[in-house]
Design an enzyme around this catalytic site. Structure first.
Site, PDB file in Angstrom:
ATOM      1  N   SER A  55      41.080  47.083  43.331  1.00  0.00           N
ATOM      2  CA  SER A  55      40.350  47.486  42.210  1.00  0.00           C
ATOM      3  C   SER A  55      38.949  47.041  42.135  1.00  0.00           C
ATOM      4  O   SER A  55      38.558  45.958  42.649  1.00  0.00           O
ATOM      5  CB  SER A  55      40.691  47.587  40.892  1.00  0.00           C
ATOM      6  OG  SER A  55      41.328  46.100  40.445  1.00  0.00           O
ATOM      7  N   ASP A  58      49.651  37.080  46.755  1.00  0.00           N
ATOM      8  CA  ASP A  58      48.934  36.515  45.778  1.00  0.00           C
ATOM      9  C   ASP A  58      48.259  35.022  46.190  1.00  0.00           C
ATOM     10  O   ASP A  58      49.121  34.588  46.865  1.00  0.00           O
ATOM     11  CB  ASP A  58      50.272  35.727  44.811  1.00  0.00           C
ATOM     12  CG  ASP A  58      49.549  34.962  43.551  1.00  0.00           C
ATOM     13  OD1 ASP A  58      48.393  34.750  43.784  1.00  0.00           O
ATOM     14  OD2 ASP A  58      50.228  35.229  42.481  1.00  0.00           O
ATOM     15  N   TYR A  79      37.563  30.210  32.255  1.00  0.00           N
ATOM     16  CA  TYR A  79      37.203  30.939  33.225  1.00  0.00           C
ATOM     17  C   TYR A  79      35.813  30.157  33.954  1.00  0.00           C
ATOM     18  O   TYR A  79      35.457  30.210  35.265  1.00  0.00           O
ATOM     19  CB  TYR A  79      36.566  32.342  32.587  1.00  0.00           C
ATOM     20  CG  TYR A  79      36.076  33.206  33.599  1.00  0.00           C
ATOM     21  CD1 TYR A  79      36.972  33.973  34.575  1.00  0.00           C
ATOM     22  CD2 TYR A  79      34.560  33.743  33.479  1.00  0.00           C
ATOM     23  CE1 TYR A  79      36.219  34.984  35.426  1.00  0.00           C
ATOM     24  CE2 TYR A  79      34.276  34.592  34.399  1.00  0.00           C
ATOM     25  CZ  TYR A  79      34.848  35.289  35.359  1.00  0.00           C
ATOM     26  OH  TYR A  79      34.396  36.180  36.076  1.00  0.00           O
ATOM     27  N   LYS A 102      34.588  29.445  37.834  1.00  0.00           N
ATOM     28  CA  LYS A 102      33.232  29.983  38.526  1.00  0.00           C
ATOM     29  C   LYS A 102      32.248  28.988  39.161  1.00  0.00           C
ATOM     30  O   LYS A 102      31.598  29.136  40.030  1.00  0.00           O
ATOM     31  CB  LYS A 102      32.602  31.053  37.893  1.00  0.00           C
ATOM     32  CG  LYS A 102      33.532  32.314  37.640  1.00  0.00           C
ATOM     33  CD  LYS A 102      34.042  33.001  38.899  1.00  0.00           C
ATOM     34  CE  LYS A 102      34.910  34.155  38.778  1.00  0.00           C
ATOM     35  NZ  LYS A 102      35.255  34.747  40.295  1.00  0.00           N
ATOM     36  N   THR A 106      34.091  47.163  35.489  1.00  0.00           N
ATOM     37  CA  THR A 106      35.410  47.060  36.435  1.00  0.00           C
ATOM     38  C   THR A 106      36.349  47.385  35.353  1.00  0.00           C
ATOM     39  O   THR A 106      36.154  47.423  34.322  1.00  0.00           O
ATOM     40  CB  THR A 106      35.453  45.659  36.894  1.00  0.00           C
ATOM     41  OG1 THR A 106      35.437  44.744  35.504  1.00  0.00           O
ATOM     42  CG2 THR A 106      34.224  45.177  37.738  1.00  0.00           C
TER      43      THR A 106
END
Length: 262
Positions: free
Chosen positions: A7, A56, A147, A151, A182
């Protein structure tokens, strides 16, 4: 090879490679969505087809299985795009498990998949790796320790990988998207683009949110013949998000001044 291919940016990237004539190995842990993407790329318009691999990337055995599946295709592996990610965002309340999930997928998983695929690329005489980072890796954002830290780590990982793999003819770069429509952003906004598009778009110079296909185009460039002297760098594809700062430019308005009455 594209991870997170079921996706969003991963799916759009898989489509872009297929349209360019590549056979694409798709890796994702969402089995139903992975199957749908594989079926799309096996349609008549994409002659090279696709190989789906359910797995995974935070698990070393799954990364090795994906690399084995790619090798079994019988074609040289020229590109790896590490799109798979978790969007888990926590601040000071982040638990040890939250950190394990975030780091395990976004950093460790990217590193493990790269290590599994590098021997195939070396055997092919070289190739290109693109890690999907984020504008979040460059800046501070509220309640996003998990997060943003992962990154930011990806940006450093990209540079180190580029340094170590150059001798094998492998270039490594990253792409930092801004806000992109998204499935994750649809979930966050309740699918209401009409309401949230202008609000989120205002964070970008171009005053809109990006599309997955726009990120995929940049990835394809970095993997293609036009980028043979590009490695160890990050390409922001963010509509001007990082460049803008906190002051918007509006006709007739300067910082510290108000628009004249008419």
């Amino acid at each position: 090879m594209v991870t997170g291919a079921a996706s969003g940016i991963g799916r759009a990237t898989a489509h872009a490679f297929a349209a360019a004539g590549a056979h694409v190995v798709l890796v994702d842990r969402d089995a139903p969505a992975l199957r749908r993407t594989a079926e799309e790329l096996s349609a008549g318009e994409f002659a090279a087809g696709a190989t789906p691999v359910h797995g995974d990337i935070s698990r070393p055995t799954d990364c090795l299985a994906a690399a084995e599946a790619a090798g079994a295709v019988g074609l040289p592996v020229r590109a790896l795009v590490n799109c798979a990610a978790t969007f888990l965002s926590r601040g000071e309340d982040a638990t040890a498990e939250d950190w394990d999930v975030s780091l395990g997928t976004n950093v460790k998983g990217t590193a493990l998949m790269t290590s599994a695929v590098v021997p195939l690329m070396r055997g092919a005489g070289g190739g290109s790796i693109v890690n999907i980072a984020s504008v979040s890796g460059h800046i501070a954002q509220p309640v996003q320790w998990t997060y943003n830290a992962t990154k930011g780590a990806l940006l450093a990982l990209t540079r180190c990988q580029a340094l170590d793999l150059a001798e094998h003819g492998i270039r490594v770069n990253s792409v930092s998207p801004g806000l992109v429509w998204t499935p994750e952003l649809d979930r966050m906004t309740g699918g209401d683009r009409a309401a949230w598009g202008p609000v989120l778009g205002d964070h970008h110079i171009l005053r809109r949110v990006g599309e997955p296909e726009e990120i995929a185009a940049a990835v394809l460039f970095l993997c293609g013949p036009g980028a043979t002297f590009v490695t160890g760098t990050d390409l922001p594809v963010d509509g001007g998000y990082l460049a803008m700062g906190h002051i918007r430019s509006e006709p007739g308005v300067l910082p510290g001044r108000r628009k004249s009455a008419t």
